[in-house]
Scaffold this active site. Structure first.
Site, PDB file in Angstrom:
ATOM      1  N   SER A 224       0.837  -1.199   0.000  1.00  0.00           N
ATOM      2  CA  SER A 224       0.000   0.000   0.000  1.00  0.00           C
ATOM      3  C   SER A 224       0.870   1.246   0.000  1.00  0.00           C
ATOM      4  O   SER A 224       1.918   1.293   0.645  1.00  0.00           O
ATOM      5  CB  SER A 224      -0.968  -0.015   1.184  1.00  0.00           C
ATOM      6  N   GLY A 226      -0.404   4.617   0.445  1.00  0.00           N
ATOM      7  CA  GLY A 226      -1.172   5.789   0.857  1.00  0.00           C
ATOM      8  C   GLY A 226      -1.995   6.342  -0.298  1.00  0.00           C
ATOM      9  O   GLY A 226      -2.657   5.577  -1.008  1.00  0.00           O
ATOM     10  N   GLU A 228      -1.260   7.167  -3.118  1.00  0.00           N
ATOM     11  CA  GLU A 228      -0.905   6.653  -4.453  1.00  0.00           C
ATOM     12  C   GLU A 228      -1.462   5.263  -4.724  1.00  0.00           C
ATOM     13  O   GLU A 228      -1.173   4.678  -5.779  1.00  0.00           O
ATOM     14  CB  GLU A 228       0.614   6.655  -4.621  1.00  0.00           C
ATOM     15  N   GLY A 229      -2.204   4.703  -3.772  1.00  0.00           N
ATOM     16  CA  GLY A 229      -2.862   3.425  -4.030  1.00  0.00           C
ATOM     17  C   GLY A 229      -2.030   2.235  -3.640  1.00  0.00           C
ATOM     18  O   GLY A 229      -1.542   2.168  -2.505  1.00  0.00           O
ATOM     19  N   GLY A 255      -5.161   1.336   6.098  1.00  0.00           N
ATOM     20  CA  GLY A 255      -4.506   0.049   5.829  1.00  0.00           C
ATOM     21  C   GLY A 255      -5.400  -1.110   6.260  1.00  0.00           C
ATOM     22  O   GLY A 255      -5.532  -2.121   5.556  1.00  0.00           O
ATOM     23  N   ASP A 256      -6.031  -0.958   7.418  1.00  0.00           N
ATOM     24  CA  ASP A 256      -6.923  -2.012   7.937  1.00  0.00           C
ATOM     25  C   ASP A 256      -8.172  -2.137   7.058  1.00  0.00           C
ATOM     26  O   ASP A 256      -8.664  -3.243   6.813  1.00  0.00           O
ATOM     27  CB  ASP A 256      -7.327  -1.695   9.383  1.00  0.00           C
TER      28      ASP A 256
HETATM   29  N1  LIG Z   1      -4.808  10.078   1.276  1.00  0.00           N
HETATM   30  C1  LIG Z   1      -5.366   9.032   0.666  1.00  0.00           C
HETATM   31  N2  LIG Z   1      -6.106   9.192  -0.472  1.00  0.00           N
HETATM   32  C2  LIG Z   1      -6.658   8.141  -1.094  1.00  0.00           C
HETATM   33  N3  LIG Z   1      -6.526   6.870  -0.658  1.00  0.00           N
HETATM   34  C3  LIG Z   1      -5.824   6.643   0.446  1.00  0.00           C
HETATM   35  C4  LIG Z   1      -5.188   7.702   1.170  1.00  0.00           C
HETATM   36  N4  LIG Z   1      -4.551   7.163   2.231  1.00  0.00           N
HETATM   37  C5  LIG Z   1      -4.759   5.825   2.162  1.00  0.00           C
HETATM   38  N5  LIG Z   1      -5.524   5.503   1.098  1.00  0.00           N
HETATM   39  C6  LIG Z   1      -5.950   4.167   0.664  1.00  0.00           C
HETATM   40  O1  LIG Z   1      -5.798   3.239   1.729  1.00  0.00           O
HETATM   41  C7  LIG Z   1      -4.810   2.256   1.399  1.00  0.00           C
HETATM   42  C8  LIG Z   1      -3.968   1.914   2.602  1.00  0.00           C
HETATM   43  O2  LIG Z   1      -3.374   3.079   3.107  1.00  0.00           O
HETATM   44  P1  LIG Z   1      -1.865   3.156   3.666  1.00  0.00           P
HETATM   45  O3  LIG Z   1      -0.922   2.813   2.572  1.00  0.00           O
HETATM   46  O4  LIG Z   1      -1.727   4.486   4.301  1.00  0.00           O
HETATM   47  O5  LIG Z   1      -1.882   1.972   4.729  1.00  0.00           O
HETATM   48  P2  LIG Z   1      -1.039   1.759   6.080  1.00  0.00           P
HETATM   49  O6  LIG Z   1       0.229   2.527   6.010  1.00  0.00           O
HETATM   50  O7  LIG Z   1      -0.967   0.304   6.299  1.00  0.00           O
HETATM   51  O8  LIG Z   1      -2.027   2.424   7.150  1.00  0.00           O
HETATM   52  P3  LIG Z   1      -2.481   1.988   8.648  1.00  0.00           P
HETATM   53  O9  LIG Z   1      -2.004   3.112   9.493  1.00  0.00           O
HETATM   54  O10 LIG Z   1      -3.962   1.903   8.600  1.00  0.00           O
HETATM   55  O11 LIG Z   1      -1.826   0.683   8.973  1.00  0.00           O
HETATM   56  C9  LIG Z   1      -4.013   2.844   0.247  1.00  0.00           C
HETATM   57  O12 LIG Z   1      -3.477   1.824  -0.574  1.00  0.00           O
HETATM   58  C10 LIG Z   1      -5.082   3.668  -0.480  1.00  0.00           C
HETATM   59  O13 LIG Z   1      -5.866   2.846  -1.293  1.00  0.00           O
HETATM   60 MG   LIG Z   2      -0.800  -0.779   8.126  1.00  0.00          MG
END
Ligand SMILES: Nc1ncnc2c1ncn2[C@@H]1O[C@H](COP(=O)(O)OP(=O)(O)OP(=O)(O)O)[C@@H](O)[C@H]1O
Ligand SMILES: [Mg+2]
Length: 314
Positions: A224, A226, A228-229, A255-256
């Site tokens: 993941s 953020g 950027e997908g 992320g969850d």
């Molecule tokens: N600012 C954003 N705009 C659009 N989509 C987002 C954004 N932030 C997160 N997402 C979506 O949520 C997914 C997971 O987010 P992220 O990569 O931040 O996960 P993480 O770092 O595991 O977060 P967590 O803190 O929940 O464990 C991303 O792949 C995206 O699809």
């Molecule tokens: Mg996470």
């Protein structure tokens, strides 16, 4: 297939957020607002899975009055629980939110060590109930006392019961369980770099790294990114799934929520590209609403239609 999934929430806590204006060290404060919720990443996955219309069950360890609060809170939200009781109180995690200075100060208890009797009891409970589920998610850190390869044991039990697993953890817990071949592993950029033991910078480096991970461990990888997908690999093909631009309210729990989206599409027998699309859409939908793992099905569907999935030519 049914959409009943088991969300393992190993390191349960009461998540308390106190809103304090002008927060200062060495001073007494009277919070504007106090919010206490059952916490842990597995709880967020369960909430998000429920928002999608599925039926999650949360499992892990809880204890004492705090444990009762966590169980009762989830049940009030309409989420079924299967916890093993520990002989000590569940931990509390406090976040002090200062709206004046835009700061968030977090104080996370580590919690007591889970005795081996309760570790074994959880393994036995899981073995007995796994056949009821169409997927299992493993989220977050392991509490003290639990062996670092514990998630590996759970993945082995899931293989025996023919239940696919989505693994979302970090550090040693990830390092010691990924080789057990979950259906998908969902690291973020930091978790991937820590696992590989090297820094990655460019998109090409990340793309090669996810491909390397998928090949080495014979597992689906959804990295993941953020806003950027995600970069996702399946059978050597790499896809980039991109969410639309959204007005972010809070990405806590995205992320969850992504894990919940992946599980939802997986249990419905969707193709890999669709699974990744669901994951990205659920993560983005979560960011539209305050609350970890909380969004509306309408927001999710709107975002889902706008997610673009492209196979990368490499
Ligand atoms: N600012 C954003 N705009 C659009 N989509 C987002 C954004 N932030 C997160 N997402 C979506 O949520 C997914 C997971 O987010 P992220 O990569 O931040 O996960 P993480 O770092 O595991 O977060 P967590 O803190 O929940 O464990 C991303 O792949 C995206 O699809
Ligand atoms: Mg996470």
């Amino acid at each position: 297939m049914s959409e009943r999934i088991l969300c393992v929430n190993a390191n349960a806590a009461i998540d308390k957020t106190v809103v304090v204006k002008n927060y200062r060290l060495d001073e007494i404060h009277h919070p504007e607002r106090v919010l206490a919720l059952p916490g842990g990443k597995g709880c967020n996955v369960a909430r998000a899975f429920k928002c999608l219309g599925g039926t999650p069950v949360v499992a892990g360890w809880v204890g004492g009055f705090a444990g009762q609060f966590i169980e009762a809170g989830l049940q009030r939200e309409g989420i079924e629980t299967r916890f093993v009781q520990t002989p000590f109180e569940s931990r509390e995690c406090i976040a002090v939110l200062d709206p004046d200075h835009h700061t968030l100060t977090e104080i996370y208890e580590r919690g007591d060590a889970v005795p081996s009797a309760q570790v074994n009891a959880f393994r036995d409970l899981l073995r007995a109930m796994l056949p009821e589920f169409s997927a299992m998610t493993l989220s977050g850190s392991l509490p003290p006392g639990v062996p670092r390869d514990f998630y590996g044991d759970l993945i082995d039990l899931a293989h025996a019961a023919n239940v696919p697993v989505i693994l979302d953890t970090s550090g040693k817990a990830l390092q010691f369980s990924i080789a057990h071949q979950p259906a998908f592993v969902k690291p973020n950029r930091n978790e991937l770099q820590e696992l590989l033991g090297r820094k990655l910078k460019t998109r090409a480096e990340f793309t090669n790294a996810v491909r390397e991970l998928a090949a080495r461990y014979e597992t689906g990888v959804v990295l993941s990114l953020g806003a950027e997908g995600a970069l996702a690999v399946d059978h050597k093909k790499v896809y980039h799934a991109r969410p639309p631009h959204i007005e972010v309210k809070s990405a806590v729990g995205s992320g969850d929520s992504m894990v919940a989206g992946l599980a939802y599409a997986l249990t419905r027998g969707r193709a890999f590209e669709e699974i990744v699309r669901y994951g990205v859409a659920a993560g983005a939908a979560n960011a539209l609403t305050i609350g970890a793992g909380i969004f509306t099905r309408a927001d999710f569907e709107r975002v889902l239609r706008a997610v673009q999935v492209n196979a990368l030519v490499t």
